[in-house]
Design an enzyme around this catalytic site. Structure first.
Site, PDB file in Angstrom:
ATOM      1  N   ARG A   1     140.258  -1.463  52.211  1.00  0.00           N
ATOM      2  CA  ARG A   1     138.992  -0.806  51.849  1.00  0.00           C
ATOM      3  C   ARG A   1     137.794  -1.658  52.246  1.00  0.00           C
ATOM      4  O   ARG A   1     136.722  -1.555  51.645  1.00  0.00           O
ATOM      5  CB  ARG A   1     138.963  -0.494  50.353  1.00  0.00           C
ATOM      6  CG  ARG A   1     139.196  -1.679  49.436  1.00  0.00           C
ATOM      7  CD  ARG A   1     139.103  -1.239  47.989  1.00  0.00           C
ATOM      8  NE  ARG A   1     139.425  -2.344  47.084  1.00  0.00           N
ATOM      9  CZ  ARG A   1     139.330  -2.261  45.757  1.00  0.00           C
ATOM     10  NH1 ARG A   1     138.903  -1.141  45.202  1.00  0.00           N
ATOM     11  NH2 ARG A   1     139.643  -3.277  44.987  1.00  0.00           N
TER      12      ARG A   1
ATOM     13  N   ASP B   1     146.988 -13.729  50.404  1.00  0.00           N
ATOM     14  CA  ASP B   1     146.013 -12.922  51.145  1.00  0.00           C
ATOM     15  C   ASP B   1     144.634 -12.965  50.489  1.00  0.00           C
ATOM     16  O   ASP B   1     143.671 -12.438  51.050  1.00  0.00           O
ATOM     17  CB  ASP B   1     146.494 -11.473  51.280  1.00  0.00           C
ATOM     18  CG  ASP B   1     146.854 -10.847  49.938  1.00  0.00           C
ATOM     19  OD1 ASP B   1     147.859 -11.274  49.366  1.00  0.00           O
ATOM     20  OD2 ASP B   1     146.147  -9.945  49.480  1.00  0.00           O
TER      21      ASP B   1
END
Length: 467
Positions: free
Chosen positions: A65, A224
């Protein structure tokens, strides 16, 4: 995004970036910050990466996103990436909507700026855009977009992505890019990869010390979500501790407490081991030789963290030097705070009022301590430690301590109050908090209530990975 509304614009950051004040309120700018139109001359980019999420390997992740919409040079000549979070689906959205909700966007917008002004290495936020668009999470909420700013959004997982696909050429290309843009002093050196990774490991260790000294819990310390620049990245279910608990877990989705406060330093080290493993092909052609180099780099983490942490504890106690014996002094105070469920931020702030040569009880902190017998005994040791380095200028010490022990942190109940008002279309509280956290170490008498402990009915506010 339908009906985009500029909820807040970070003028101070805009000045640093060299963005003209005249653009504030400009419809074209709002369109770009909402993701409805492109930045002039730049094609949006979504990055692929992989990662270890709660310790489990996930080979395909990415900016689900988020979109990089621009790369600019500041007036100071520094490179900055501008990224939107919540602007819609990307190639890595994995079938999801690519949106962010107002609730989580406010939390990221506030905290990234609060952390910056606390002196913590972090990404920052330029703007917050709201919309009437409905978004389904636990309930139906409205959409929002934050514009994030950072020298780079490259993550540990970016390198894991190429390593696990055996794409060593791409791995080297990415490493060269990071070195050329962010570690230029290493360009062309034959051992540049080892030197670069050493700096990443050391930056990460120092970042963990920053978090621990402020009682900050990240909540989702996946690989991440770790930056190759040692920045605090991706604000989700974070939290500043109110009552001190070594095993405080701020993310109610973290059922096993993997990312508890006390575990953060070790998780930071483990994440560095995953980065080093992914970069082994860069260190040497021979696997055993690469492992030996990587192990040597890995072993830098523990001493760098220990030194940075002890220096921070010493600063918080107003000590000129950090001694090995101070570990016992620090742990003694933390044990007292834990037993009494005392407020972490307020306790250290109040400690600056102590008089080194007086037997008068320490005003402020003593009123909030439960285990007074243990605390009074600890104070005797603390005063002796201060006198051992002739540290008896109370006013000077208080000034030093108040520069590292904040008066104000972004407590969950403060963020929640701003969220609830914003959901009703009232953004005044958001503006108050943005102003407050530009000076978190200063006394701001008109905002004294923002330094208080949360009301009893707001101590158990929970945040999750959708927060």
């Amino acid at each position: 995004m339908p009906d985009p509304v500029l909820i807040h614009f970070n003028d101070a950051l805009a000045d640093e970036l060299g963005l003209a004040h005249q653009v504030l309120g400009c419809e074209a700018l709002i369109g770009m910050l909402a993701g409805n139109s492109a930045w002039p001359g730049y094609a949006p980019i979504a990055s692929a990466y992989a990662g270890h999420q709660f310790g489990a390997w996930v080979p395909q992740l990415g900016d689900g996103r988020a979109l990089l919409i621009a790369e600019i040079a500041t007036p100071a000549g520094e490179r900055r990436e501008i990224q939107l979070k919540g602007s819609g689906p990307t190639p890595y959205s994995r079938g999801l909507d690519g949106r962010a909700v107002l609730r989580s966007s406010i939390r990221e917008y506030l905290c990234s700026e609060a952390m910056h002004h606390l002196g913590v290495s972090t990404t920052r936020c330029l703007s917050l855009i709201g919309s009437s668009e409905p978004v389904q999470r636990e309930t139906v909420e409205t959409a929002a977009v934050v514009c994030r700013v950072s020298p780079s959004f490259v993550r540990f997982g970016s390198f894991e992505y190429f390593f696990h696909r055996r794409q060593n050429e791409q791995l080297a290309t990415l490493a060269e890019h990071v070195i050329e843009e962010h570690y230029p002093h290493l360009i062309g050196l034959p051992d540049r990869y080892a030197r670069w990774l050493t700096e990443v490991v050391e930056r990460t260790a120092r970042l963990m010390a920053q978090w621990q000294s402020l009682g900050f819990c990240h909540g989702v310390m996946n690989t991440d979500n770790f930056s190759v620049l040692g920045l605090t990245l991706d604000y989700g279910p974070y939290g500043f501790m109110d009552r001190f608990r070594q095993h405080h877990v701020c993310n109610h989705s973290d059922y096993e407490g993997r990312y508890a406060y006390s575990a953060q330093p070790q998780v930071g080290q483990w994440n560095c081991s995953r980065l080093l493993r992914a970069c082994l092909p860069l260190l040497a052609e021979d696997t055993q030789a690469a492992l030996e180099i990587g192990t040597g780099i890995f072993e830098r983490y523990a001493p760098v963290y220990a030194q940075a942490m002890m220096r921070r504890w010493a600063d918080k106690l107003g000590l000129f030097e950090a001694r090995e014996s101070d570990t016992e002094l620090v742990n003694g105070l933390l044990s007292i705070l834990q037993r009494g469920k005392n407020d972490f931020t307020r306790s250290f702030r109040h400690l600056s009022r102590l008089e080194a040569l007086s037997d008068v009880p320490a005003a402020g902190i003593r009123e909030e301590i439960t285990d007074l017998e243990a605390f009074d005994a600890w104070i005797v040791d603390y005063r002796a430690r201060l006198r051992s380095e002739q540290n008896t200028d109370d006013a000077a010490r208080a000034e030093r301590m108040n520069r590292v022990n904040p008066k104000y942190v972004l407590r969950n109940h403060l963020a929640q109050r701003a969220i609830e008002q914003a959901e009703q279309g009232d953004y005044a509280e958001l503006a108050v908090l943005m102003s407050l956290f530009r000076r978190p170490y200063d006394e701001q008498p008109e905002l004294e209530s923002y330094a208080e402990e949360p009301p009893a009915d707001q101590c158990s506010i929970e945040v999750s990975c959708s927060s």
